[in-house]
Design an enzyme around this catalytic site. Structure first.
Site, PDB file in Angstrom:
ATOM      1  N   LYS A 141      -4.067  -9.028   0.635  1.00 20.44           N
ATOM      2  CA  LYS A 141      -3.459  -8.835  -0.682  1.00 20.44           C
ATOM      3  C   LYS A 141      -2.293  -9.778  -0.928  1.00 20.44           C
ATOM      4  O   LYS A 141      -2.118 -10.303  -2.042  1.00 20.44           O
ATOM      5  CB  LYS A 141      -3.023  -7.372  -0.815  1.00 20.44           C
ATOM      6  CG  LYS A 141      -2.269  -7.030  -2.081  1.00 20.44           C
ATOM      7  CD  LYS A 141      -0.751  -7.038  -1.902  1.00 20.44           C
ATOM      8  CE  LYS A 141      -0.302  -6.063  -0.842  1.00 20.44           C
ATOM      9  NZ  LYS A 141       1.178  -6.141  -0.600  1.00 20.44           N
ATOM     10  N   GLY A 152       0.796  -1.219   0.000  1.00 13.55           N
ATOM     11  CA  GLY A 152       0.000   0.000   0.000  1.00 13.55           C
ATOM     12  C   GLY A 152       0.828   1.268   0.000  1.00 13.55           C
ATOM     13  O   GLY A 152       0.405   2.308  -0.523  1.00 13.55           O
TER      14      GLY A 152
END
Length: 309
Positions: free
Chosen positions: A206, A9
């Protein structure tokens, strides 16, 4: 080589930065400058995080009360499109015009019987006072957990079981396309009692989804790109040291932060065990060195024990 790169991120939005389109585009441009260096001679698939982006959409939805807030699967699809578009454009500006790029909205199946649904843990959306949190929990059936002196909604984080668009990803790779997919762990979906596929209120990790993606694509290498140059033991402690390489069995017995390095280690170990190939955790800025075997933490069943730098 066929390579899956999982962008953390931080590659999209750094801590403390305003959640503006300009800030995200600037960070994506920097990330793409690194990724472009390993494009020649390789097949490339890019996955990415989307936590801050989903959080922003949830905040925006909460501010408009005339309609019910959109569910998490729809927010996930929106962010996959937004982030994929920016990656396509920025990477395309760095590569020869004949190199094709494509973003695929990626549905990922989870099991409704996954134990994670009994223990929601992923914070989503804005913070609330205790009174607001209690009211929302009753009205919407949300799970709420403390966040500092406030409260936030928390949702389940089940394991990914199947990526529905895996065949189109393979077809695109075979035609030389760089594919952006499985953003934010993919869009969480599950079959109901009538065997109909529906989106669900959950967040898939993720890194675990990227490991499944790399496995199902029969990738040669999984790169989990983050903001540190390696996985460390005793992070910021007196015995702080970087892991150069390790067997998954050794890493299983070690402790890593649940909210940061832990899922990356789990994903790297899963990919290595299921494929017999290498996964590397390291800094995006070192991506060429990672590809050359000179940087990052390498995880493989072919490694004996653990080695430190």
């Amino acid at each position: 080589m066929r390579i899956v790169v999982a962008l953390g991120g931080n590659a999209l939005l750094r801590r403390g930065e305003p959640m503006t389109a300009e800030a995200q585009r600037g960070n994506i441009r920097i990330a793409c400058e690194q990724i472009a260096r390993i494009v020649p001679g390789n097949e490339l698939v890019i996955a990415h995080g989307n936590g801050p982006q989903v959080g922003l959409l949830a905040l925006q939805g909460a501010a408009y009360t005339d309609v019910s807030a959109y569910p998490l699967d729809v927010l996930g699809a929106e962010t996959e499109g937004m982030i994929g578009y920016m990656i396509e454009q920025e990477l395309g500006n760095l590569l020869p015009v004949e190199v094709p790029l494509a973003t695929l909205l990626t549905q990922v199946e989870v099991d409704l019987d996954d134990p994670a649904f009994q223990h929601p843990s992923k914070p989503i959306g804005p913070v609330y006072t205790a009174e607001e949190a209690e009211r929302l929990a009753k009205e919407k059936g949300w799970s709420i957990a403390p966040d500092g002196d406030k409260f936030r909604r928390v949702v389940a984080s089940p394991r990914p079981n199947r990526i529905f668009e895996i065949l189109p990803v393979k077809w695109l790779l075979e035609k030389g396309t760089i594919v952006i997919c499985a953003g934010g762990g993919g869009i969480p979906t599950a079959y109901d009692e009538n065997n109909k596929l529906n989106g669900i209120e959950a967040v898939i990790d993720k890194d675990l989804c990227s490991a499944l993606l790399a496995e199902q694509l029969q990738a040669d290498l999984l790169i989990i790109a983050t903001d540190v140059d390696a996985a460390y033991v005793d992070w910021n402690g007196p015995n702080h040291k970087a892991i150069a390489s390790a067997h998954p069995d050794v890493l299983d017995d070690m402790q890593f932060a649940a909210g940061s390095m832990g899922p990356k280690i789990e994903a790297a170990c899963s990919y290595s065990r299921n494929t017999g190939k290498e996964a590397v955790i390291g800094a995006l800025a070192d991506i060429e060195e990672i590809l050359q075997g000179a940087a990052g933490t390498r995880v493989s069943t072919n490694i004996q024990g653990i080695n430190f730098r």
